[in-house]
Design a protein around this motif. Structure first.
Motif, PDB file in Angstrom:
ATOM      1  N   ARG A  64      63.658 -15.978 -30.187  1.00 51.84           N
ATOM      2  CA  ARG A  64      62.660 -16.433 -29.519  1.00 51.84           C
ATOM      3  C   ARG A  64      61.496 -15.299 -29.663  1.00 51.84           C
ATOM      4  NH1 ARG A  64      62.889 -20.060 -25.586  1.00 51.84           N
ATOM      5  NH2 ARG A  64      65.134 -20.866 -25.093  1.00 51.84           N
ATOM      6  N   ASP A  99      48.460 -25.098 -29.718  1.00 51.83           N
ATOM      7  CA  ASP A  99      48.660 -26.409 -29.264  1.00 51.83           C
ATOM      8  C   ASP A  99      50.323 -26.977 -29.128  1.00 51.83           C
ATOM      9  OD1 ASP A  99      46.135 -27.159 -29.307  1.00 51.83           O
ATOM     10  OD2 ASP A  99      46.083 -28.196 -31.196  1.00 51.83           O
ATOM     11  N   LEU A 100      51.050 -25.758 -29.586  1.00 56.67           N
ATOM     12  CA  LEU A 100      52.373 -26.009 -29.319  1.00 56.67           C
ATOM     13  C   LEU A 100      52.778 -25.077 -27.992  1.00 56.67           C
ATOM     14  CD1 LEU A 100      54.106 -25.862 -32.802  1.00 56.67           C
ATOM     15  CD2 LEU A 100      53.971 -27.773 -31.375  1.00 56.67           C
ATOM     16  N   GLY A 101      51.820 -24.284 -27.451  1.00 56.58           N
ATOM     17  CA  GLY A 101      52.031 -23.828 -26.142  1.00 56.58           C
ATOM     18  C   GLY A 101      52.539 -22.361 -26.257  1.00 56.58           C
ATOM     19  N   LEU A 102      52.077 -21.809 -27.692  1.00 53.05           N
ATOM     20  CA  LEU A 102      52.389 -20.351 -27.942  1.00 53.05           C
ATOM     21  C   LEU A 102      51.328 -19.418 -27.725  1.00 53.05           C
ATOM     22  CD1 LEU A 102      54.579 -21.437 -31.158  1.00 53.05           C
ATOM     23  CD2 LEU A 102      55.483 -20.319 -28.925  1.00 53.05           C
ATOM     24  N   GLN A 141      52.324 -15.651 -26.882  1.00 51.81           N
ATOM     25  CA  GLN A 141      53.232 -14.902 -27.870  1.00 51.81           C
ATOM     26  C   GLN A 141      52.378 -14.650 -28.999  1.00 51.81           C
ATOM     27  OE1 GLN A 141      54.045 -17.578 -26.286  1.00 51.81           O
ATOM     28  NE2 GLN A 141      56.110 -17.825 -26.180  1.00 51.81           N
ATOM     29  N   GLY A 163      57.864 -25.619 -35.018  1.00 50.12           N
ATOM     30  CA  GLY A 163      58.458 -25.978 -33.899  1.00 50.12           C
ATOM     31  C   GLY A 163      59.945 -25.658 -33.570  1.00 50.12           C
ATOM     32  N   THR A 166      60.321 -21.603 -33.259  1.00 54.16           N
ATOM     33  CA  THR A 166      59.491 -20.917 -32.440  1.00 54.16           C
ATOM     34  C   THR A 166      59.964 -21.506 -30.925  1.00 54.16           C
ATOM     35  OG1 THR A 166      57.775 -22.366 -32.375  1.00 54.16           O
ATOM     36  CG2 THR A 166      57.696 -20.670 -33.357  1.00 54.16           C
ATOM     37  N   ASN A 167      60.939 -22.325 -30.800  1.00 54.13           N
ATOM     38  CA  ASN A 167      61.400 -23.122 -29.831  1.00 54.13           C
ATOM     39  C   ASN A 167      60.640 -24.037 -29.098  1.00 54.13           C
ATOM     40  OD1 ASN A 167      64.504 -21.799 -29.134  1.00 54.13           O
ATOM     41  ND2 ASN A 167      63.070 -20.119 -29.901  1.00 54.13           N
ATOM     42  N   THR A 168      59.736 -24.693 -30.005  1.00 57.68           N
ATOM     43  CA  THR A 168      58.930 -25.527 -29.260  1.00 57.68           C
ATOM     44  C   THR A 168      59.105 -26.908 -30.092  1.00 57.68           C
ATOM     45  OG1 THR A 168      57.198 -24.857 -31.157  1.00 57.68           O
ATOM     46  CG2 THR A 168      57.150 -23.997 -28.825  1.00 57.68           C
ATOM     47  N   ALA A 212      57.572 -30.191 -28.394  1.00 58.89           N
ATOM     48  CA  ALA A 212      56.049 -30.325 -28.536  1.00 58.89           C
ATOM     49  C   ALA A 212      55.950 -30.680 -30.117  1.00 58.89           C
ATOM     50  CB  ALA A 212      55.617 -29.157 -27.961  1.00 58.89           C
ATOM     51  N   ALA A 213      56.514 -30.271 -30.844  1.00 60.72           N
ATOM     52  CA  ALA A 213      56.025 -30.397 -32.284  1.00 60.72           C
ATOM     53  C   ALA A 213      56.508 -31.793 -32.647  1.00 60.72           C
ATOM     54  CB  ALA A 213      57.213 -29.397 -33.158  1.00 60.72           C
TER      55      ALA A 213
END
Length: 273
Positions: free
Chosen positions: A10, A27-30, A33, A113, A116-118, A121-122
């Motif tokens: 992560r 846009d992937l919510g990162l 980070q 995705g 990055t554990n998304t 969303a990806a």
């Protein structure tokens, strides 16, 4: 680039070395980070202004990067420089993309995705982009010259992302037999005789004042300014490209019809009574 990358399960301190991929990460919510970006990373404007600048895409400030202590760095083979990437690789996991078409762009989004554990969303984003692009149905086959630089004039050749976007629009690249980013002089442009000339907003910021310059070289061509980001950014900005391309194609069709109509009227006017 041919090397393995061991990514933390992560990543919590991410640096992006590419503007289009920076926007994707947000846009992937990162956003939380993200700790470092380049000076060319301008989207999303309200979020990037709070991030540390680590230099340019081809000029990294290694002292700034070291101070940020990233646990994951994301770059691109074309946009970044090999020596800088190899130096970063000595201390950090550096993940690189290599993109020349839409399929590779979508694959990149899914891979980022995944690491990055998304992934959810990806997947939503890539499906959205696929759906939008499937609606484009242009059969113009219009000889087109796309310019990215002035003094010297520079265009795009084959095996480039912009070349693929032109093809999707139904625009035939007038310089597809040249190298990837050829310098073009006025004589070569005249010889290519494109029906359409597109002047990009980046990396050179073409403006209205430059349109006449190209009309003087190719007086019969349609010359238009276009949004370079929507032709060359291969991240989440692609979700806006398809609609832009559809509108652009319709504008070009309308201008072609207008020109053809005027030509017919001129011929009729010159007929003897």
């Amino acid at each position: 680039m041919g090397f393995e990358v061991e990514v933390p399960s992560r990543p919590q301190r991410i640096i992006s070395l590419v503007p289009s991929q920076t926007e994707l990460l947000f846009d992937l919510g990162l956003g939380e980070q993200m700790v470092g970006i380049t000076k060319f990373c301008i989207h999303p404007a309200e979020k990037v202004k709070n991030k540390t600048i680590i230099g340019g895409t081809k000029n990294f400030h290694f002292d700034v990067i070291n101070a940020l202590q990233p646990d994951f760095i994301i770059g691109n083979k074309e946009e970044n420089y090999r020596d800088g990437i190899l130096q970063l690789k000595e201390n950090y996991p550096v993940w690189m993309s290599d993109i020349s078409n839409l399929a590779e762009a979508l694959e990149m989004m899914q891979q980022i995705g995944l690491v990055t554990n998304t992934a959810v969303a990806a997947e939503k984003l890539t499906q959205k982009i696929k759906t939008f692009f499937q609606k484009i149905n242009s059969t113009l086959d219009l000889p087109t010259a796309y310019f990215i630089w002035r003094k010297p004039y520079m265009s795009v050749g084959p095996d480039t992302f912009i070349h693929e976007m032109l093809k999707i629009c139904g625009f035939l690249n007038a310089f597809s037999a040249y190298n990837r980013y050829p310098e073009i002089n006025a004589e070569q442009l005249q010889a290519a005789n494109p029906t359409l000339i597109l002047l990009s907003s980046e990396p050179y910021p073409f403006k209205e004042k430059h349109i006449q310059e190209f009309r003087n070289i190719c007086p019969h061509a349609i010359v238009k300014l276009v949004d370079g980001e929507l032709f060359s950014w291969y991240g989440s900005r692609l979700q806006y490209s398809a609609e832009y391309f559809e509108n652009l194609v319709e504008e070009v069709k309308a201008e072609l019809n207008f020109k053809n109509s005027n030509c017919r009227n001129d011929k009729s006017a010159n007929q003897p009574l």
